[in-house]
Design a protein around this motif. Structure first.
Motif, short mmCIF file in Angstrom:
data_model
loop_
_atom_site.label_atom_id
_atom_site.label_comp_id
_atom_site.label_asym_id
_atom_site.label_seq_id
_atom_site.Cartn_x
_atom_site.Cartn_y
_atom_site.Cartn_z
N ARG A 236 -20.83 8.61 30.26
CA ARG A 236 -19.80 8.21 29.29
C ARG A 236 -20.03 6.76 28.89
O ARG A 236 -19.11 5.96 28.82
CB ARG A 236 -18.41 8.35 29.92
CG ARG A 236 -17.97 9.78 30.17
CD ARG A 236 -16.71 9.80 31.03
NE ARG A 236 -15.67 8.94 30.50
CZ ARG A 236 -14.51 9.40 30.01
NH1 ARG A 236 -14.27 10.69 29.97
NH2 ARG A 236 -13.60 8.55 29.56
N LEU A 237 -21.28 6.42 28.62
CA LEU A 237 -21.64 5.03 28.40
C LEU A 237 -21.31 4.58 26.98
O LEU A 237 -22.14 4.62 26.06
CB LEU A 237 -23.12 4.81 28.72
CG LEU A 237 -23.47 4.95 30.21
CD1 LEU A 237 -24.98 4.91 30.41
CD2 LEU A 237 -22.79 3.86 31.02
N GLN A 249 -20.60 0.10 31.83
CA GLN A 249 -19.21 0.52 31.91
C GLN A 249 -19.01 1.75 31.03
O GLN A 249 -19.54 1.82 29.92
CB GLN A 249 -18.28 -0.60 31.48
CG GLN A 249 -18.39 -1.83 32.38
CD GLN A 249 -17.19 -2.74 32.25
OE1 GLN A 249 -16.08 -2.37 32.60
NE2 GLN A 249 -17.41 -3.94 31.73
N GLU A 250 -18.24 2.71 31.52
CA GLU A 250 -18.03 3.95 30.80
C GLU A 250 -16.77 3.87 29.94
O GLU A 250 -15.90 3.02 30.15
CB GLU A 250 -17.97 5.12 31.77
CG GLU A 250 -19.28 5.29 32.55
CD GLU A 250 -19.42 6.65 33.20
OE1 GLU A 250 -18.42 7.15 33.73
OE2 GLU A 250 -20.54 7.21 33.16
N SER A 251 -16.69 4.77 28.96
CA SER A 251 -15.61 4.71 27.99
C SER A 251 -14.25 4.78 28.68
O SER A 251 -14.08 5.44 29.71
CB SER A 251 -15.73 5.84 26.97
OG SER A 251 -15.55 7.10 27.58
N PHE A 264 -23.19 2.14 22.70
CA PHE A 264 -23.12 3.42 23.43
C PHE A 264 -24.53 3.93 23.71
O PHE A 264 -25.51 3.51 23.11
CB PHE A 264 -22.34 4.46 22.62
CG PHE A 264 -22.91 4.71 21.26
CD1 PHE A 264 -23.91 5.66 21.06
CD2 PHE A 264 -22.47 3.99 20.16
CE1 PHE A 264 -24.46 5.88 19.81
CE2 PHE A 264 -23.01 4.21 18.89
CZ PHE A 264 -24.00 5.16 18.72
N ASP A 265 -24.59 4.87 24.64
CA ASP A 265 -25.83 5.54 25.05
C ASP A 265 -25.50 7.03 25.11
O ASP A 265 -24.70 7.45 25.94
CB ASP A 265 -26.26 5.01 26.42
CG ASP A 265 -27.64 5.49 26.85
OD1 ASP A 265 -28.12 6.48 26.28
OD2 ASP A 265 -28.22 4.88 27.76
N THR A 266 -26.11 7.84 24.23
CA THR A 266 -25.63 9.22 24.07
C THR A 266 -25.84 10.10 25.31
O THR A 266 -24.95 10.84 25.69
CB THR A 266 -26.30 9.89 22.86
OG1 THR A 266 -27.72 9.91 23.03
CG2 THR A 266 -25.92 9.15 21.58
N LYS A 390 -26.70 -2.82 23.45
CA LYS A 390 -27.57 -1.79 24.02
C LYS A 390 -28.20 -0.99 22.89
O LYS A 390 -27.49 -0.43 22.05
CB LYS A 390 -26.74 -0.86 24.92
CG LYS A 390 -27.49 0.37 25.43
CD LYS A 390 -28.55 0.02 26.44
CE LYS A 390 -29.10 1.25 27.16
NZ LYS A 390 -29.76 2.21 26.28
N LEU A 391 -29.55 -0.95 22.86
CA LEU A 391 -30.28 -0.16 21.88
C LEU A 391 -31.31 0.71 22.61
O LEU A 391 -31.84 0.30 23.65
CB LEU A 391 -30.99 -1.05 20.85
CG LEU A 391 -30.11 -1.94 19.97
CD1 LEU A 391 -30.97 -2.77 19.03
CD2 LEU A 391 -29.09 -1.12 19.19
#
Length: 416
Positions: A236-237, A249-251, A264-266, A390-391
């Motif tokens: 849930r990033l 940290q997660e959503s 975000f990170d899918t 974050k990319l």
């Protein structure tokens, strides 16, 4: 919105669902290729068969899916794949009908669940029955003293299999090596998952506005994935504002404010079980970034592009790590956990460590090969900084270098 008359959720802004471009022949060819890869690895390691419990490994070898997340922590289904022999799936109670028409399977049997959840005080009894059945099958199809690879199992199970004369081999690495090289047909399945994922990213982009929570934004990715036949999302990033630094940290229920960074990170497992692992960053409300936000984004983008340009078949992991983009000192303490990692049905081998202390602690060497798919990572956020970016880009290694599979656009106006 909720329709009081019809009593269901109505998505007034939904665009029509994407059309799945994958034909059945492509799907069948991909599953046949994957089983062949497993069998080739078994023969190379002189193993008669492999016992699979990891649901991702089961999916890779048999193209069967049933309660994937639940079976990550409940040992309730497994598969036995012979190098020269049948593929036998041991399925959860009364679920044999789920796999009608799957021609990879030679036999489906009921699984023996000897975890504490499934067996309680009868663990030893159930485990012995489980080991006896497996040993009989190996004896029948491969003879005595066979080498059996196992991707994971409880300690008692290993001991019981050895009591039956089986020589056990660590099988998780065998499966990672099998999964490493993608076929043309696999890549078509992966491209479809990425297309679905990017529809979800676009939906998040379009829905993003000040005053909504991180969880509300993150839900749109799930929505688009599920309505297009996707399966689950591994993490849930997603974080905004001060929660973007440090990363991981997660959503949450945090309400996002205009002008803050959201990243975000899918980590999305989409149609056919393939993974789309993509990271992007925007400002809440899509307002112009501050000078500092622009700087962070530019550095993260530079890291991804520099490292993508290095990739080619025959390059060693060590050489790639040594030539990778130099992370400026203020951002080094918060660096991402790896420079890049493999991806297929999930995050996969290899995970290439940063040079220096990370390489000394966890680095391992190998060679990049044509038709590997990897994700090039970046996180830029100074220790104690207010925000971070974050990319991540998913790419295919080709004979000439690498090709981006994820095509969702960068923030070009931030890079000018």
């Amino acid at each position: 919105m909720f329709d009081n008359k019809n009593k269901y959720l109505v998505d007034e802004n939904a665009t029509p669902a994407l059309r799945n471009p994958v034909d059945i022949q492509t799907h069948r060819a991909a599953r046949a290729y994957r089983l062949q890869r497993v069998r080739q690895r078994l023969l190379a390691e002189d193993c008669a068969a492999i016992l699979l419990y990891d649901p991702v490994n089961i999916r890779y070898a048999t193209d069967t899916s049933n309660m994937q997340v639940w079976t990550l922590h409940n040992f309730a289904r497994y598969a036995l794949v012979f190098a020269s022999g049948p593929v036998i799936l041991f399925e959860f109670h009364n679920c044999e009908h789920l796999h009608q028409g799957n021609k990879l399977l030679d036999e489906i049997r009921p699984a023996i669940n000897w975890s504490y959840f499934g067996a309680g005080s009868r663990i030893s009894e159930k485990a012995r029955a489980w080991a006896g059945e497996l040993a009989d099958l190996v004896q029948h199809y491969a003879g005595g003293q066979a080498r059996l690879a196992v991707d994971k199992a409880d300690l008692q199970g290993f001991d019981l299999l050895r009591e039956h004369g089986l020589s056990l081999v660590e099988g998780h690495s065998l499966m990672e090596e099998a999964r490493k090289i993608k076929s043309t047909d696999e890549l078509e399945l992966m491209r479809w998952t990425i297309q679905v994922c990017e529809r979800g990213i676009q939906r998040m982009h379009d829905e993003l506005r000040p005053g909504m929570s991180e969880n509300q934004l993150w839900a749109w990715l799930h929505y688009e994935n599920i309505r297009h036949g996707g399966e689950w999302i591994e993490t849930r990033l997603l974080a905004s504002g001060p929660r973007t630094n440090p990363w991981m940290q997660e959503s949450s229920e945090r309400v996002m404010l205009e002008g803050e960074i959201v990243s975000f990170d899918t980590d999305l497992i989409g149609p056919y079980g393939y993974c789309a692992d993509i990271s992007r960053a925007w400002t809440v409300g899509h307002v112009a970034p501050t000078a500092e936000q622009r700087r962070l984004y530019g550095l993260a983008h530079e890291q991804v592009q520099h490292n993508m340009a290095l990739l080619k078949p025959g390059l060693s992991y060590r050489e790639f790590s040594e030539r990778a983009w130099d992370i400026p000192a203020p951002f080094y303490p918060n660096r991402y956990c790896c420079v890049l990692h493999g991806v297929g049905l999930a995050d996969e081998f290899p995970a290439v460590a940063h040079r220096g202390e990370d390489w000394r602690g966890s680095g391992y060497d190998g060679l990049f090969e044509e038709n590997m798919v990897v994700c090039v990572e970046s996180y830029i956020g100074a220790r104690g900084g207010s925000e971070g970016v974050k990319l991540e880009q998913q790419v295919l290694i080709t004979a000439d270098g690498c090709q981006a599979l994820s095509t969702f656009p960068w923030q070009a106006d931030w890079l000018a």
